[in-house]
Design an enzyme around this catalytic site. Structure first.
Site, short mmCIF file in Angstrom:
data_model
loop_
_atom_site.label_atom_id
_atom_site.label_comp_id
_atom_site.label_asym_id
_atom_site.label_seq_id
_atom_site.Cartn_x
_atom_site.Cartn_y
_atom_site.Cartn_z
N HIS A 107 0.84 -1.20 0.00
CA HIS A 107 0.00 0.00 0.00
C HIS A 107 0.88 1.25 0.00
O HIS A 107 0.67 2.17 -0.80
CB HIS A 107 -0.92 -0.04 1.23
N GLU A 108 1.86 1.29 0.90
CA GLU A 108 2.71 2.48 1.00
C GLU A 108 3.62 2.63 -0.21
O GLU A 108 3.88 3.75 -0.66
CB GLU A 108 3.52 2.46 2.30
#
Length: 169
Positions: free
Chosen positions: A133-134
């Site tokens: 996600h990051e």
């Protein structure tokens, strides 16, 4: 230490591709510390520098319950991924919204730590999802980009309404 402002959709600065960190120095370490302060203040488990309008390849993560397992990823590279999983993801840049996103179940990455030392990490479960996600943020991608156009529009409208309500308060 400082709590930084987290950008919210539809802010186009979230779409800027982050630049590699050339040298891990005191300025980068201060950014890392400020990012942890911001992530904890916002009750998140991960934060990419892009989300606080710093367009460098820096990620901070802490998926522990006691908030004592800080993970710093500077210039992260995905080396391997395997399996399939997905959970309802949320994002500090898309407040109070969640959606199911397909992700790899396991990842192996290489990155620099807060001191500039290279390391490799194998992750699974929530940590693997959070890393993916990051890392998406670093290339200007948001979890809503995995959704249908209709779902994307609904989420954008809800976030804009929340931001308007917060501005009035």
């Amino acid at each position: 230490m400082a709590v930084l402002q987290v950008l919210h959709i539809p802010d186009e600065r979230l779409r800027i591709v982050a630049e590699p960190v050339k040298e891990v120095n005191a300025e980068i370490q201060r950014i890392v510390d400020d990012m942890f302060d911001t992530m904890y203040a916002e009750e998140g488990i991960g934060l990419a520098a892009t989300q606080v309008d710093i367009h460098k390849r820096i990620i901070v993560i802490d998926v522990s319950e006691n908030r004592e397992e800080r993970l710093v990823l500077i210039n992260p590279e995905l080396l391997e991924q395997s399996g399939e999983t997905g959970i309802e993801e949320g994002c500090l840049s898309i407040p109070e919204q969640r959606a199911l996103v397909p992700r790899a179940e396991k990842v192996k990455i290489r990155a620099l730590d807060r001191d500039g030392k290279s390391f490799e990490l194998e992750a699974d479960d929530l940590l693997a999802i959070c890393i993916q996600h990051e890392m998406d943020h670093l290339v200007g991608k948001l979890f809503i980009d995995y959704l249908s156009p209709l779902k994307q529009q609904r989420i954008r409208q809800k976030v804009e309404k929340l931001d308007r309500m917060r501005t009035r308060a």
